[in-house]
Each structure stands twice: as C-alpha cells, then as structure tokens.
Motif scaffolding. Structure first.
Motif, PDB file in Angstrom:
ATOM      1  N   ASP A  23     -55.870  32.838  21.827  1.00 59.86           N
ATOM      2  CA  ASP A  23     -57.325  32.955  21.891  1.00 59.86           C
ATOM      3  C   ASP A  23     -57.943  31.597  22.219  1.00 59.86           C
ATOM      4  O   ASP A  23     -57.346  30.554  21.942  1.00 59.86           O
ATOM      5  CB  ASP A  23     -57.858  33.529  20.586  1.00 59.86           C
ATOM      6  N   PRO A  26     -59.376  25.265  15.962  1.00 61.18           N
ATOM      7  CA  PRO A  26     -59.118  25.689  14.588  1.00 61.18           C
ATOM      8  C   PRO A  26     -60.431  25.939  13.844  1.00 61.18           C
ATOM      9  O   PRO A  26     -61.419  25.229  14.075  1.00 61.18           O
ATOM     10  CB  PRO A  26     -58.375  24.484  13.999  1.00 61.18           C
ATOM     11  N   GLY A  27     -60.447  26.939  12.972  1.00 62.93           N
ATOM     12  CA  GLY A  27     -61.670  27.228  12.222  1.00 62.93           C
ATOM     13  C   GLY A  27     -61.712  28.654  11.730  1.00 62.93           C
ATOM     14  O   GLY A  27     -60.690  29.216  11.368  1.00 62.93           O
ATOM     15  N   ALA A  28     -62.909  29.214  11.707  1.00 64.66           N
ATOM     16  CA  ALA A  28     -63.111  30.547  11.137  1.00 64.66           C
ATOM     17  C   ALA A  28     -62.977  31.603  12.229  1.00 64.66           C
ATOM     18  O   ALA A  28     -63.966  32.054  12.801  1.00 64.66           O
ATOM     19  CB  ALA A  28     -64.486  30.601  10.470  1.00 64.66           C
ATOM     20  N   HIS A  29     -61.737  31.982  12.516  1.00 64.31           N
ATOM     21  CA  HIS A  29     -61.481  32.978  13.566  1.00 64.31           C
ATOM     22  C   HIS A  29     -60.420  33.961  13.077  1.00 64.31           C
ATOM     23  O   HIS A  29     -59.322  34.051  13.649  1.00 64.31           O
ATOM     24  CB  HIS A  29     -61.031  32.293  14.854  1.00 64.31           C
ATOM     25  N   THR A  30     -60.744  34.675  12.021  1.00 62.72           N
ATOM     26  CA  THR A  30     -59.820  35.648  11.433  1.00 62.72           C
ATOM     27  C   THR A  30     -59.220  36.561  12.505  1.00 62.72           C
ATOM     28  O   THR A  30     -59.942  37.110  13.325  1.00 62.72           O
ATOM     29  CB  THR A  30     -60.581  36.510  10.396  1.00 62.72           C
ATOM     30  N   GLY A  31     -57.898  36.694  12.452  1.00 57.73           N
ATOM     31  CA  GLY A  31     -57.236  37.640  13.348  1.00 57.73           C
ATOM     32  C   GLY A  31     -56.904  37.093  14.724  1.00 57.73           C
ATOM     33  O   GLY A  31     -56.327  37.805  15.539  1.00 57.73           O
ATOM     34  N   SER A  32     -57.251  35.833  14.983  1.00 55.19           N
ATOM     35  CA  SER A  32     -56.985  35.270  16.306  1.00 55.19           C
ATOM     36  C   SER A  32     -55.663  34.513  16.336  1.00 55.19           C
ATOM     37  O   SER A  32     -55.100  34.165  15.303  1.00 55.19           O
ATOM     38  CB  SER A  32     -58.126  34.337  16.714  1.00 55.19           C
ATOM     39  N   ILE A  33     -55.195  34.273  17.564  1.00 53.71           N
ATOM     40  CA  ILE A  33     -53.959  33.515  17.778  1.00 53.71           C
ATOM     41  C   ILE A  33     -54.370  32.093  18.178  1.00 53.71           C
ATOM     42  O   ILE A  33     -54.901  31.868  19.265  1.00 53.71           O
ATOM     43  CB  ILE A  33     -53.110  34.136  18.915  1.00 53.71           C
ATOM     44  N   LEU A  34     -54.103  31.165  17.293  1.00 55.64           N
ATOM     45  CA  LEU A  34     -54.522  29.780  17.485  1.00 55.64           C
ATOM     46  C   LEU A  34     -53.476  29.024  18.319  1.00 55.64           C
ATOM     47  O   LEU A  34     -52.279  29.137  18.071  1.00 55.64           O
ATOM     48  CB  LEU A  34     -54.659  29.125  16.106  1.00 55.64           C
ATOM     49  N   ALA A  39     -51.228  26.927  16.339  1.00 59.88           N
ATOM     50  CA  ALA A  39     -50.235  27.683  15.562  1.00 59.88           C
ATOM     51  C   ALA A  39     -49.008  28.010  16.402  1.00 59.88           C
ATOM     52  O   ALA A  39     -47.880  27.925  15.919  1.00 59.88           O
ATOM     53  CB  ALA A  39     -50.865  28.966  15.010  1.00 59.88           C
TER      54      ALA A  39
END
Lengths: 256, 256, 256, 256
Positions: D93, D97-105, D108
């Motif tokens: 995505d 980094p931060g508030a992105h629930t459910g995303s592929i960083l 990561a």
C-alpha cells in the motif's frame, strides 16, 4: 518542432500562439483557457449552476477569453443547453454502454452537450487502466479529456495516454486560496519539463488555490496555457467579478 | 402489528393493502410498484431515456399501476421534467455539498426532480458506512431510498438503516432473463423473513431476471411488494409492451 | 434470556459473567477482553511486533485478563508462533482461494495461527456484501470476526451478520487520546441498545481514544465487554505499562 | 546507448547480455528472470508456499536461471527465511508507517526479507497516484518494483515512474493457458516499442497464460527479459517440473 516550441517560449508565451490559432474559428476546448470546476458546491448546483455558467459565458464573450465550465453530471444537460461556451463533465466512468447502474456513461455526456470531461481529479482519482480506457473511448467519440495529476511524475505518466490537456494540481493547495503558481512554481515547471520528455503535444494547465488574476498571470508566465479553478470562483461573493479578474490576468500574461 | 401483518398475508397479499393506502392520494414512491432501472444502456440514454420514461408513464396511467423510473444522472433532470411518474437516481454519493468533484450530490438530484434514489446496486456497491450516511441525508431532505442487496443476510443487515425499500437481487441472475421469483423463490422468502426480524416496516421488492408479467406475479405471491427491472424492459423490442406485461402481471397478483 | 441478561447488568456487569465462563477453559477470543491493534506503526512492525505481543502476553498471564493482538498480515505468522494469547488479522478479503493477487486469504491467516480477524476498521472499510461474505467464510473455517463500526446504526446493521464481536469506534476520536467511553458515552449506549434489538448475542466492545485504565473502566461500566486500542499502547513510551494499566482498569470495572 | 541496445537485439537477445551481467554476483532481482506469482491458491499457501519456493530455488540453482517468488503477505516472512532466491510481495500500500489498519506496509515487507514487490496486478489495480507514491517509497528503501500493466499504453504510462520492471499482462489471457507470447505477440512488441520512447531503462517482462518453456522462449525472442507466471506453475501436477520446463525454455532462448 520541439525545438521551435522551445524557442517560441523564449520570446512570447506558447499561450499567445495558441490564442492566434483559435481566432481561426476552431470550436471545442482550446488553450489558453480557464476551466471553472463547479464541484458539488450548493453555489453551483441546479439553477445556480446555470446562472454561474451564464456569468462565465458573459465574461468569455466580453473579454474574448476561453472559459469552459464543468458542472455536476446532474446539471450537465441543462447547462449545456443554456450556454455556448464549452461544457465539460467532471468525471466519466470507463465503461461501454451496458449494465453499469450508477455510472456516468461517455455517450451520455456527449448527447447532453459536453465537449469533453475532466478525469482523475484529486477528489475522484482513477486507476491507470481506467484512464487509458476513458481516453481511448472519449477520443473515438470526439470528446476531449483533461487529466488531472497531483505530482509532476503522475502528470508525465498520464501524458503518455495522449490527452488534450493535463492539469497539474497539488492536492494540498486545493481550496486554500494559496495559488500553486505562486506557492509552488517549481511543481509547474517540473511538470512541464517532465511532460515534454514524454509527450510534447499535451497542453499543460494548472490548478489549486487559484483565486485572482495575478495567480493566472503567474501560471501563464511559468509556461502553462491555462488554469483550473473552483472555489476561487464558485464561492466568491461576486462570481462574475471573480471570473473577470481571472480572465484579465490571462490577457495581461498573454500580452506581456 | 407484526402479527396482524402476518395474518393479512394469509388472506390477501400485503401489496393489496398497500394499493388501498395509495388510493388516498399519497405522492412519491409507493408500493406495490415496478421500478425500471435504465442502467447505462444506449436504449435508455439521452433522448431515448425520455421516450422510455414516457412509455412507463403511459402504462402507469392506463393501468393504474405504480411505475417509477431510474435514469442515469445525466438524464435525470430532463426525464423528471417530462414525466409525472416518480423518478429515482441510480446512485448518490454520501457527501454533503462541498469539494467532491465528480460525485452525485443528494441535493442535486432533489433539485433535478428525483423523489429518491437506488443505492448499493450490484453494479455500484457501497460500504456500510456510506449507506448509513446516504439514508440519513436523504431522509433529512425528504427523499426515499431503495437499497439493493445481493443476499438475504445483506438485505436484513441493510434494513436496519430503515430505508423505505429493500430490493433483493441475486447478482448471478441479473440480466439473464431467469427471474429470481421463479429460479430462486427461497431467496425472496428468506429475505422477507430475515428483514421482518430486523425491521418489519421496510417494503421488500425483488429483481434480477424479471422479464414478464408471470415473473412479477410470482414475486408478489412470494410476499414482495414490487419488482426492480432493467434489461427486461430497456432491451425489449417493444419497451411499452414489456412494461405493460409487467404491470398486468402485478394486477393479476393483487387481484388473486 | 434477553431479560435475564438485562437483569444481570443491573447487579454485576455482563463482562463479569463472561469472565466466569472463560474460567471453564474455553479457548479463542473471549470477553471481557482487550484487543491491541498494531496498525502499521513502526513501533509494532517486524521484530517489534513480536516484542509487543510478548508484553501483551505477559500482562495477560500476570493479571488473568484476556488480551488479544492484531499485528499486520506480514507479521501474523511470526507473532502467532511466538505467543499463546489470541492473535487476530487486521483485515481479510472476501475471497475463496484462487486468483486474487495481493489479497489476504482467510485460509492463509488461519494456517498462520490467527483465531480470527478484525474487519471493516475505519481505516479499511468494506462494502456490506463483502462483510457478509467474510463472516460466512470465517465461520465455516472456525474463525471469529470482530466487525468495526463507526456509528450505532452501522453497528446495529452489521450485527445482523452475527459476528462474535462488534467494536464501535467513532472515527473522529481514533488516535486522539480522547476516549470514546468518556467523550461520547452516548455513542456506546446507543450502540448497545440498537444492537440488542437486532442481535442480542453479539458482544459489544468499543474503541477510539482509549489510553488508560480509567477509559477501560468507563467502557465496561457503560455495558461493553472490552476495548479495542492501538496508539494508546503502541505509541506509549512504556508499552507494557500501558497494557497493564488498561488491564487493571478492566479488572477494577469487573469487580465493582 | 539506446542505439547500441537496438543493435544488440539484432544479434543476440538483450536478455543474453543481462545474463552475463548477473554472473558478476549482483544480488536482488535481475533479468532475465522468471517470477512465480503464488496468488492466493491453496497450492501455494502456508506450508505449501514454502515448499513451492524451495522447488523454485532448486531449479534456479541447478539451471543457473533467475527465479523469484511472490507469496502472499501472510507467508512472506517465512518463505524469505527459508529460501535464498529473491522474494517479492504481491502488493504493497502507498502509505508511510502510521494508522493504516489492514494495509501492507513497505517497511514491513522489507523487514520480512522481500527484495521488492509486484504492484498494480490486474487482480489488485491501483490508481496512478498510488503507484507514483509506492515507487518513490520503495526506491528510497532500496526495494525494487515490478509494475504490472494490462495494455501497451498503460505499460508506457507507468514506465514513466521509472520502476525496475514492467510486466505486460493482457488480463483476458490470465489463467487461460493461452500464452500472451503466442496468442498476442503484438501486445508484447507494442509494449516494448512504446516503453522505449518513454523510458528505455525499464526492463520489460510479460505474463498471462504462460505454461511451458516454449511460451517463455517465444517471450524472450519477442524482446522481453523474463516472464511472470502463476497458475502454470502453482496449479501444475508437478510444480518443480513446471518451473524447470520454463527455465529450460528461457535458456534455449538465450542461447539461440
């Protein structure tokens, strides 16, 4: 031709030459121009969409400046039937006619009187494959496409689809009243430079924060051939005066 | 009241009682009804959208059956100005007026003459939070919402938003000519049963594959109060005859 | 049973009774509980995801409070193999195995060791039909679903899908440090009331702005059976102390 | 250099020269190569993802052919820890980094051991602005991006973002077993020609319907430097034999 074009910029603005071309009576969407995006403001919805379009038409005629309007889909047909300046849709979907409930069909905006459409506005971004499909379909129907882009890189990428226009609009300036042509001139020049490497035929305009004639003047001097404006006109206390101010800025830039 | 309603179904159809209610002169979208979704077919775009709407109006008047039409956003204002039967949008966006380029504003469809809108059609599905917002905003503006659902569980879930209508449409049957009311009657009865547990006030209609009066008759006998139809009318060789056939099926079901 | 449940609330909290139930050795995701959503913060990515999960596990064991963790998909397998507390995915896609490049398969999170998944978080909202499909597929695989909802109406609607848990989270409070249980208690009570009419079996938890034990205590006293927390733990200077504080708040509420 | 490159193609394939380059011990994703996209098939999920990756690694070592694998996000870390061939994510995505629930960083997948990622696959298409952001972020982290494109025009457009690789995949052939390199060779040559005008540095590979060595051979002879394959390997009765057959086709093409 690329060289010639570069030379021209050195002496007069490209926009000036475009202006000469349109005096030959060509119709449709021609640079240099001002596009007024009505968005979904109440001040540009329904009956007020028609009124605002008439103000734009009046200024366009009186000053001899190209002004196009982009009302909502719901207001498109009525606006197009009431004014003779070019009318654009704000968005179309990448579909052929068929079972697409709730979508905006390119054939429908054409029959409603639009000469083309904005696409990929920061408030209605599209996938790359959708833009490809829309440009191909619009071209086959004789409609012009103004692709919006948020960065110079996106602008260059999308210019490969060979639209008539690319509008560079840094989203962080949209609606702020801080004009891109003054706050971020390098975004405009970077965009023009990157696009020329990919597709020198595309006309570049700019938007975001444009509210007065000085903003337009700065935009033209940076090498664009027009502006895309929304709240600067739609939310102005005197909409007609706001459009007139922009148009006068455009004329000043072309003459200088 | 829930009990009474159940009893009624045993003797006459619910739809029959609704028909009595509307004879009191209530306007807007009233069951039992046939909604014709124009989608984005060429046969229902632009000038032909107006023609099709007039055919629907003619049948509605002649047979005394409620017929509503859902043209594309671009054709909405013109259709609404030319016919007196209820006109719906096919979709609206969940926004308040403002900077939403390319969106369909609820205020815009209202000013254009729509009495309400379809939402969440299988070809334009929405997030749960968007449907919540749309129903709240539409209600506050006096517009009615017909929420489409693909399964009985989704129908039950969305009935909690308290829309006027839920239209159950198994997507695998849409456009096939195999009517949901005959091919999957259990989907309709399951939907009605599940919805009644969550919100017994919601009117249930059905769609997908509906092409003739027998399909409508079957739908009403299963407990729905109307149908949502698209290609069965729009793509018919004789659109008016197709609507008439549906309306006659509805009348047969109500009288039986 | 509904009545009994209401009576219980009058004397002790529902959460207290749930706590008794889990002492029977049931595994998986059991209320009352604290779910720590790792989101995509650097402080909870990769190696640090495992470390944070271990801190949560330590507090869970020491205080006897249910704590579950929801790391990113990329970290899921490693976290699940390193801790014995319940591990959830943050999101899954509504697909059966097949050609879905880039999606999160329910079967994959199960094999990785997850006991269930969050879905429809405000940062990853889903369409109603997708949630329906996910709950059905997850249930058939023995996984539990925690559906997030932004309003009481959405919560009630989604409770019709019969998930194990609904987490009400007003998005405007997420990440603010202003706890929903204190800043908007009526959102929680409205949610509980609306959900009970649709599906009294669903366990309600809440989130948004939860940062300390008092926030948890307030949440339990309002009738929820747990909290969903993210930055309050992940971004805390001392993550373990932050989880411990939340857990102690939960215990206080259950004993009072 | 552009001229030289053109000359080279006349005598040997570009891929042949690339092969020489990699013998110098460069790591990462190097052409000519075979990328195996695991999609979300059960045959390439969890434990079986690791097994398939090992088969790919075995063939890669034995034949000296570059083979990269793209497992699901959930399986990424485990696969990367078990094999030494390059591992790609299937999607990331466009977020920091931060508030992105459910995303592929992106951070990561890097920590999990990926050398880069596929993006914009036909099954996970992205907006132009998202691709811009992903390429910029991935580059800054030292990760390589393989952008998938459905048409030559989209491929040319996206090559402006300067990714390491563009994979042209006509979606109508994906999963059919009818190889793009045989069924639509003109799509490949058009893509190469259009991309070279925009960005000659980009490596072009192709996919869709590739199932055997002859398909790979044809692809290389058309001027690509590799293939993207999924069901042809994943769903094969003997996965290792399938990869070996592809690799042998690649070697034949390079030697001819």
């Amino acid at each position: 031709m690329f060289l010639l074009r570069s030379l021209r910029i050195g002496i007069f603005s490209t926009a000036f030459y475009r202006l000469l071309e349109i005096s030959n009576g060509m119709s449709g969407l021609k640079p240099p121009l001002i596009i007024v995006n009505f968005k979904t403001y109440m001040e540009s919805t329904g009956r007020r969409a028609v009124e605002l379009a008439r103000k734009c038409e009046k200024v366009s005629r009186e000053l001899g400046v190209n002004v196009a309007v982009a009302p909502q889909a719901v207001d498109l047909a009525r606006v197009a039937s009431e004014v003779s300046i070019p009318v654009l849709a704000q968005h179309v979907d990448p579909y052929t006619p068929g079972a697409h409930t709730g979508s905006i069909l390119i054939e429908a905006i054409k029959e409603a009187g639009a000469v083309g459409t904005l696409v990929n506005h920061s408030e209605k971004r599209l996938r790359a494959d959708e833009i490809d499909e829309i440009v191909k379909r619009a071209s086959s129907l004789g409609l012009e496409v103004v692709i919006c882009a948020n960065t110079p890189e996106v602008a260059a990428s999308l210019s490969a689809f060979n639209p008539a226009f690319i509008a560079i609009e840094p989203p962080e300036l949209i609606g702020t009243g801080k004009a891109v042509s003054k706050a971020k001139p390098e975004v405009i020049t970077d965009t023009i430079n990157l696009i020329r490497r990919v597709n020198p035929k595309v006309v570049v305009i700019c938007g975001a924060g444009i509210t007065n004639g000085f903003d337009v003047e700065a935009a033209i001097k940076l090498g664009t051939e027009g502006v895309l404006v929304a709240s600067g006109v739609v939310k102005a206390r005197d909409q007609e005066a706001a459009v007139r101010d922009l148009a006068e800025g455009l004329l000043r830039a072309l003459k200088s």
